[in-house]
Design an enzyme around this catalytic site. Structure first.
Site, PDB file in Angstrom:
ATOM      1  CG  HIS A 202      13.816 -19.148  56.248  1.00  0.00           C
ATOM      2  ND1 HIS A 202      12.503 -18.819  56.059  1.00  0.00           N
ATOM      3  CD2 HIS A 202      14.392 -18.067  56.810  1.00  0.00           C
ATOM      4  CE1 HIS A 202      12.296 -17.591  56.487  1.00  0.00           C
ATOM      5  NE2 HIS A 202      13.424 -17.104  56.953  1.00  0.00           N
TER       6      HIS A 202
HETATM    7  C1  UD1 Z   1      17.951 -14.025  57.141  1.00  0.00           C
HETATM    8  C2  UD1 Z   1      17.375 -13.320  58.353  1.00  0.00           C
HETATM    9  C3  UD1 Z   1      15.955 -13.828  58.599  1.00  0.00           C
HETATM   10  C4  UD1 Z   1      15.103 -13.719  57.362  1.00  0.00           C
HETATM   11  C5  UD1 Z   1      15.794 -14.385  56.198  1.00  0.00           C
HETATM   12  C6  UD1 Z   1      15.012 -14.138  54.944  1.00  0.00           C
HETATM   13  C7  UD1 Z   1      19.050 -12.704  60.045  1.00  0.00           C
HETATM   14  C8  UD1 Z   1      19.484 -12.957  61.446  1.00  0.00           C
HETATM   15  N1  UD1 Z   1      18.141 -13.571  59.558  1.00  0.00           N
HETATM   16  O1  UD1 Z   1      18.038 -15.404  57.452  1.00  0.00           O
HETATM   17  O2  UD1 Z   1      15.352 -13.070  59.636  1.00  0.00           O
HETATM   18  O3  UD1 Z   1      13.885 -14.363  57.604  1.00  0.00           O
HETATM   19  O4  UD1 Z   1      17.106 -13.818  56.030  1.00  0.00           O
HETATM   20  O5  UD1 Z   1      15.141 -15.149  54.022  1.00  0.00           O
HETATM   21  O6  UD1 Z   1      19.500 -11.773  59.423  1.00  0.00           O
HETATM   22  N2  UD1 Z   1      22.448 -18.399  51.620  1.00  0.00           N
HETATM   23  C9  UD1 Z   1      22.764 -18.673  50.321  1.00  0.00           C
HETATM   24  N3  UD1 Z   1      22.456 -17.721  49.386  1.00  0.00           N
HETATM   25  C10 UD1 Z   1      21.864 -16.547  49.684  1.00  0.00           C
HETATM   26  C11 UD1 Z   1      21.547 -16.291  51.013  1.00  0.00           C
HETATM   27  C12 UD1 Z   1      21.843 -17.219  51.974  1.00  0.00           C
HETATM   28  O7  UD1 Z   1      23.323 -19.732  50.012  1.00  0.00           O
HETATM   29  O8  UD1 Z   1      21.607 -15.737  48.778  1.00  0.00           O
HETATM   30  C13 UD1 Z   1      22.778 -19.423  52.643  1.00  0.00           C
HETATM   31  C14 UD1 Z   1      24.233 -19.288  53.126  1.00  0.00           C
HETATM   32  O9  UD1 Z   1      24.722 -20.546  53.454  1.00  0.00           O
HETATM   33  C15 UD1 Z   1      24.048 -18.491  54.409  1.00  0.00           C
HETATM   34  C16 UD1 Z   1      22.742 -19.080  54.935  1.00  0.00           C
HETATM   35  O10 UD1 Z   1      21.943 -19.281  53.774  1.00  0.00           O
HETATM   36  O11 UD1 Z   1      25.115 -18.667  55.298  1.00  0.00           O
HETATM   37  C17 UD1 Z   1      22.009 -18.163  55.878  1.00  0.00           C
HETATM   38  O12 UD1 Z   1      21.855 -16.872  55.287  1.00  0.00           O
HETATM   39  P1  UD1 Z   1      21.659 -15.605  56.231  1.00  0.00           P
HETATM   40  O13 UD1 Z   1      21.441 -14.415  55.403  1.00  0.00           O
HETATM   41  O14 UD1 Z   1      22.753 -15.549  57.234  1.00  0.00           O
HETATM   42  O15 UD1 Z   1      20.358 -15.972  57.055  1.00  0.00           O
HETATM   43  P2  UD1 Z   1      18.892 -16.366  56.559  1.00  0.00           P
HETATM   44  O16 UD1 Z   1      18.580 -17.738  57.059  1.00  0.00           O
HETATM   45  O17 UD1 Z   1      18.730 -16.130  55.126  1.00  0.00           O
HETATM   46  N1  UDP Z   2       9.255 -15.367  49.015  1.00  0.00           N
HETATM   47  C1  UDP Z   2       9.465 -15.532  47.652  1.00  0.00           C
HETATM   48  N2  UDP Z   2       9.940 -16.734  47.201  1.00  0.00           N
HETATM   49  C2  UDP Z   2      10.218 -17.770  48.042  1.00  0.00           C
HETATM   50  C3  UDP Z   2      10.009 -17.584  49.431  1.00  0.00           C
HETATM   51  C4  UDP Z   2       9.544 -16.373  49.890  1.00  0.00           C
HETATM   52  O1  UDP Z   2       9.200 -14.625  46.866  1.00  0.00           O
HETATM   53  O2  UDP Z   2      10.664 -18.824  47.560  1.00  0.00           O
HETATM   54  C5  UDP Z   2       8.770 -14.079  49.511  1.00  0.00           C
HETATM   55  C6  UDP Z   2       7.460 -14.122  50.248  1.00  0.00           C
HETATM   56  O3  UDP Z   2       6.372 -14.002  49.363  1.00  0.00           O
HETATM   57  C7  UDP Z   2       7.577 -12.956  51.207  1.00  0.00           C
HETATM   58  C8  UDP Z   2       9.051 -12.902  51.523  1.00  0.00           C
HETATM   59  O4  UDP Z   2       9.705 -13.620  50.477  1.00  0.00           O
HETATM   60  O5  UDP Z   2       7.208 -11.733  50.584  1.00  0.00           O
HETATM   61  C9  UDP Z   2       9.325 -13.558  52.834  1.00  0.00           C
HETATM   62  O6  UDP Z   2      10.696 -13.685  53.011  1.00  0.00           O
HETATM   63  P1  UDP Z   2      11.342 -14.749  53.987  1.00  0.00           P
HETATM   64  O7  UDP Z   2      10.398 -15.830  54.284  1.00  0.00           O
HETATM   65  O8  UDP Z   2      12.645 -15.113  53.384  1.00  0.00           O
HETATM   66  O9  UDP Z   2      11.676 -13.886  55.266  1.00  0.00           O
HETATM   67  P2  UDP Z   2      10.812 -13.474  56.555  1.00  0.00           P
HETATM   68  O10 UDP Z   2       9.531 -12.895  56.106  1.00  0.00           O
HETATM   69  O11 UDP Z   2      10.652 -14.692  57.389  1.00  0.00           O
HETATM   70  O12 UDP Z   2      11.700 -12.497  57.248  1.00  0.00           O
END
Ligand code: UD1
Ligand code: UDP
Length: 360
Positions: A202
């Site tokens: 992601h």
């Molecule tokens: C964010 C964090 C990343 C973390 C990840 C966990 C930053 C810079 N990045 O990335 O470090 O690993 O969260 O998963 O803060 N979206 C949805 N529904 C949601 C959330 C997100 O549709 O509930 C979609 C939206 O289009 C949004 C895009 O995902 O614009 C990105 O979401 P965002 O929270 O900006 O970044 P992540 O890729 O989730």
């Molecule tokens: N996780 C989850 N369901 C999913 C993907 C991730 O419960 O479908 C959990 C995973 O076990 C871990 C955390 O989410 O505890 C990791 O989050 P993510 O990969 O979104 O963010 P990152 O660790 O890269 O910041």
């Protein structure tokens, strides 16, 4: 009595902060939990409050679909009145919510505590690396997971207030392992232990580049065919959107690929525990797979979890198919005997004890 304000907002912050929030709740101080609203879908957010038995936030903000700079600006604006009353602002990790909370605390003249301080990929093209560096620079209490993280901080002249306390990912995992074993996810997805791989993917720099996303998806199809493994892919909403936008949806339906919505925490632990391999660009999955002695292939050129590489639990494979296939071959026969570098699951209480001393 002091006032603690903890600010969280994304899936990993909810999971890894649940044990810390519970430990801070046990202190005699007032503790306000703020959710920025950065993640908002049921399966990216609420499900984790339920799975982790975490209390609802005291303050729920809204961010939905904001670009990164406005995620930071709006969180700081919306959380300002709550943080203004704090004696300590607590943030976790490296997200835009983290940076917003840290800058806000600093601008208000409040001490900031950073959980998971000091980890570094040394790749400043990652938004997370910038968030981590800036947060550490303005923090008074720095809860580093390992000695490597402490050394990274020292190299940036951050030495005071650093405490090596392990990573609360282990607290969370240990608190929920038994419940995870009752998950029916394997049955529901018709998976046999050891006969499937888990993929999560992601990171912005990976999924916003059509060629990287395409090559990784193609590699997964090839792995499924070569090793007879099902590749289970709980897909992040960002990745799903980008795959559609780049016209790559057919690769998600390749033979052997099982694309599912993001899972809850208990299902994820059960999937990871029983997988033959984990492919990921997630930080949390590198740590969790390491704990489970399930070999990991990280689909990046660097990692801020170097401990997992040093002990052989993880290898870096980037996003090129030949390297990914080679890494998978190597990891499939890896000796699964490495130690767990992330502590004994007492990070939450250790942080609470230090906060107690700090607030006096
Ligand atoms: C964010 C964090 C990343 C973390 C990840 C966990 C930053 C810079 N990045 O990335 O470090 O690993 O969260 O998963 O803060 N979206 C949805 N529904 C949601 C959330 C997100 O549709 O509930 C979609 C939206 O289009 C949004 C895009 O995902 O614009 C990105 O979401 P965002 O929270 O900006 O970044 P992540 O890729 O989730
Ligand atoms: N996780 C989850 N369901 C999913 C993907 C991730 O419960 O479908 C959990 C995973 O076990 C871990 C955390 O989410 O505890 C990791 O989050 P993510 O990969 O979104 O963010 P990152 O660790 O890269 O910041």
């Amino acid at each position: 009595m002091g006032r603690i304000v903890t600010i969280i907002g994304t899936r990993p912050e909810i999971i890894k902060m649940a044990p810390v929030v519970k430990a801070l709740d046990g202190l005699r101080h007032e503790h306000t939990l703020v959710h920025s609203g950065q993640h908002y879908d049921l399966m990216m957010d609420r499900v984790f409050f339920k799975d982790m038995a975490l209390r609802a936030p005291d303050v729920q903000l809204e961010l939905k679909e904001q670009p990164p700079h406005l995620q930071v600006a709006r969180t700081a604006m919306q959380a300002a009145s709550v943080a203004a009353k704090a004696d300590l602002v607590v943030v976790h990790g490296d997200t835009n919510t983290t940076l917003a909370g840290a800058l806000l605390g600093n601008k208000l003249g409040k001490p900031v505590a950073h959980v998971e301080a000091g980890i570094r990929s040394f790749d400043r093209t990652m938004p997370e690396e910038i968030n981590r560096i800036l947060t550490d620079q303005v923090s008074r209490l720095l809860f580093a997971p390992t000695e490597t993280a402490r050394a990274n901080l020292a190299a940036e002249n951050v030495r005071d207030g650093v405490h090596v306390v392990g990573n609360s990912v282990i607290d969370a995992l240990l608190h929920h392992l038994e419940a995870a074993k009752s998950s029916k996810v394997l049955k529901r997805l018709r998976l046999e232990p050891g006969r499937f791989a888990v993929l999560t993917f992601h990171r912005a720099e990976n999924v916003h580049a059509a060629d990287r996303l395409k090559r990784v998806l193609q590699s997964m199809g090839a792995i499924a065919a070569r090793h007879g493994l099902t590749v289970v892919f709980p897909i992040h909403p960002r990745t799903e959107k980008m795959a559609k936008q780049f016209g790559l949806s057919s690769l998600l339906k390749a033979p052997g690929m099982k694309v599912i919505p993001p899972t809850g925490y208990l299902d994820m632990l059960e999937l990871e525990r029983n997988a033959a391999l984990v492919f990921t660009d997630s930080g949390g999955l590198q740590e969790e797979s390491c704990y489970f002695h399930v070999p990991c292939v990280t689909l990046r050129e660097n990692t801020e979890r170097p401990e997992t590489l040093q002990i052989g639990a993880n290898v870096l494979a980037g996003t090129d198919p030949p390297r990914i296939l080679e890494a998978a071959e190597k990891q499939l026969v890896a000796k699964r005997e490495w130690p767990n570098p992330y502590g004994d699951g007492t990070t939450g209480p250790r942080i609470a004890a230090i906060v107690e001393r700090f607030l006096g």
